[in-house]
Motif scaffolding. Structure first.
Motif, PDB file in Angstrom:
ATOM      1  N   SER A  36      46.004 -11.096  -0.897  1.00  9.54           N
ATOM      2  CA  SER A  36      45.374 -11.635  -1.766  1.00  9.54           C
ATOM      3  C   SER A  36      44.955 -10.918  -3.054  1.00  9.54           C
ATOM      4  N   VAL A  37      44.184 -11.292  -4.144  1.00 13.05           N
ATOM      5  CA  VAL A  37      43.852 -10.820  -5.023  1.00 13.05           C
ATOM      6  C   VAL A  37      43.047  -9.653  -4.461  1.00 13.05           C
ATOM      7  N   THR A  38      42.665  -8.628  -5.517  1.00 14.75           N
ATOM      8  CA  THR A  38      41.605  -7.527  -5.171  1.00 14.75           C
ATOM      9  C   THR A  38      40.272  -7.845  -4.832  1.00 14.75           C
ATOM     10  N   VAL A  39      39.661  -9.104  -5.727  1.00  6.35           N
ATOM     11  CA  VAL A  39      38.612  -9.563  -5.751  1.00  6.35           C
ATOM     12  C   VAL A  39      38.658 -11.087  -5.987  1.00  6.35           C
ATOM     13  N   LYS A  40      38.321 -11.935  -5.140  1.00  5.95           N
ATOM     14  CA  LYS A  40      38.391 -13.206  -5.452  1.00  5.95           C
ATOM     15  C   LYS A  40      37.577 -13.868  -6.476  1.00  5.95           C
ATOM     16  N   ALA A  41      37.808 -14.797  -7.139  1.00  2.00           N
ATOM     17  CA  ALA A  41      36.790 -15.525  -8.150  1.00  2.00           C
ATOM     18  C   ALA A  41      35.961 -16.226  -7.342  1.00  2.00           C
ATOM     19  N   PRO A  42      34.725 -16.306  -7.787  1.00  4.93           N
ATOM     20  CA  PRO A  42      33.537 -16.999  -7.073  1.00  4.93           C
ATOM     21  C   PRO A  42      33.876 -18.433  -6.549  1.00  4.93           C
ATOM     22  N   PRO A  43      34.615 -19.485  -7.436  1.00  5.42           N
ATOM     23  CA  PRO A  43      34.891 -20.722  -6.352  1.00  5.42           C
ATOM     24  C   PRO A  43      36.028 -20.298  -5.320  1.00  5.42           C
ATOM     25  N   ALA A  44      36.897 -19.535  -5.475  1.00  9.92           N
ATOM     26  CA  ALA A  44      37.817 -19.122  -4.427  1.00  9.92           C
ATOM     27  C   ALA A  44      37.176 -18.469  -3.385  1.00  9.92           C
ATOM     28  N   LEU A  45      36.019 -17.860  -3.587  1.00 12.68           N
ATOM     29  CA  LEU A  45      35.276 -17.002  -2.510  1.00 12.68           C
ATOM     30  C   LEU A  45      34.674 -17.888  -1.698  1.00 12.68           C
ATOM     31  N   TYR A  46      33.792 -18.883  -2.358  1.00 10.73           N
ATOM     32  CA  TYR A  46      33.301 -20.167  -1.431  1.00 10.73           C
ATOM     33  C   TYR A  46      34.314 -20.697  -0.763  1.00 10.73           C
ATOM     34  N   GLU A  47      35.536 -21.092  -1.375  1.00  6.07           N
ATOM     35  CA  GLU A  47      36.582 -21.959  -0.626  1.00  6.07           C
ATOM     36  C   GLU A  47      36.957 -21.007   0.647  1.00  6.07           C
TER      37      GLU A  47
END
Length: 349
Positions: free
Chosen positions: A86-97
């Motif tokens: 995955s990416v190093t840190v997910k973007a907030p929408p992807a984090l919630y998903e």
């Protein structure tokens, strides 16, 4: 005079390594030189590339673009520290998903699987509390001269590593599930029946694992005659219901934020950083975590705390557990579900 100067100043390299001045000798040596240089360049580049990839992965230097969508399986693996890239840190929408997908996967698991992993996670959190009591609880001198420093020590050494073990190993922790599974139900990825099953199985499993470790810690004799365990257990069971409830809310607010942020990190160091700050903070603040208390209070009772089983539940575990549910479901997941999910879409329409 018989030597012709090759193109691109190759004659400089010829003189540098002692080439013969005759043209044929120079050309032969230059041919070998270029072949060897090419091989060395390829090997050096591969070595450099490997080093670059390793350093980039460790130091968050390479950040590929996030995928638009994730499958439920992959998102669940990422949430629990699996091997899916995955990416190093997910973007907030992807984090919630990813949190919703992880909650759906947890809700779909069988009761026996959740219960078994719950036992393991209860022991992991117990190990964290065990270390906190052993280190931070033994700093009586510092507690008298510098209570703030003692609280920092108590928070830094213990519970963070217990939660890290749980997240990386894919365990079932009730307090984290109050956020994740709630989100899955709110997004209609799981049913209320699944939520009840998950909460009961993880809570009971956590309790069994905590009790087992509390007994083993007591029998190990590593705490010596230190009074910290008994004193902490007594203090936790002396709180008014409202105070214990509010401490439970605040505690799981931080715990679930740690779980939520760690789920968006693809590296071990990222997950550790996301966990360490909120968890060490809640311990240093003196807040109450129901699963940690399942270890701390029984251990204190074994070591002489004048606390009954009914007091353990009525004065601590029940109000703290209710507070943990509010902290995880409402304080953490509700704001993200409303802004990035579909929690209130029907009402708005």
């Amino acid at each position: 005079d018989n030597c012709k100067i090759p193109k691109d100043f190759d004659w400089l390299f010829g003189y540098w390594i002692g080439f013969d001045t005759h043209q044929t000798t120079v050309e032969a040596n230059l041919t070998n030189y270029h072949k060897n240089s090419e091989m060395m360049a390829k090997g050096g580049f591969l070595g450099f590339l490997m080093c670059l990839l390793a350093v980039s992965s460790y130091a968050f230097a390479v950040k590929p673009q996030p995928h638009a969508t994730f499958s439920a399986r992959d998102s669940a693996l990422r949430m629990s520290g699996g091997a899916v890239p995955s990416v190093t840190v997910k973007a907030p929408p992807a984090l919630y998903e990813g949190a919703v997908a992880a909650g759906a996967a947890k809700a779909a698991a069988t009761f026996s699987k959740i219960f078994t992993l719950g036992i393991v996670s209860g022991a992991h959190i117990g190990f964290g509390a065990y270390l906190a009591i052993t280190v931070g609880g033994a700093c009586s001198g510092i507690a008298q001269s510098n209570p703030g420093l003692q609280k920092m020590i108590f928070g830094a050494f213990g519970l963070p590593f217990g939660l890290i073990m749980t997240l990386i190993s894919g365990g079932e922790l009730f307090t984290g599930n109050t956020a994740l599974v709630t989100a899955a139900v709110a997004e209609k990825k799981a049913t209320t029946k699944d939520l009840i099953k998950n909460w009961i199985a993880s809570y009971s499993g956590n309790f069994v694992g905590s009790l087992i470790l509390a007994y083993l810690a007591y029998k190990s004799g590593t705490l010596g005659s230190a009074p910290a365990a008994a004193a902490i257990a007594t203090a936790k069971c002396s709180l008014p219901f409202e105070v214990a409830f509010v401490r439970g809310i605040l505690c799981n607010w931080l715990v679930c934020m740690a779980v939520y942020m760690a789920s968006g990190c693809s590296t071990m160091i990222g997950k550790m950083t996301a966990v360490w700050f909120p968890i060490s903070a809640f311990v240093a603040l003196g807040l109450d975590h129901s699963i940690a208390n399942m270890f701390i209070i029984p251990l204190g009772m074994l070591r002489g705390a004048e606390v009954t089983i009914s007091q353990m539940f009525a004065k601590n575990l029940i109000p703290v557990t209710l507070g943990n549910i509010v902290g995880g479901a409402l304080c953490v997941m509700a704001p993200f579900g409303i802004t990035m999910g579909g929690w209130l879409k029907k009402k708005e329409e």
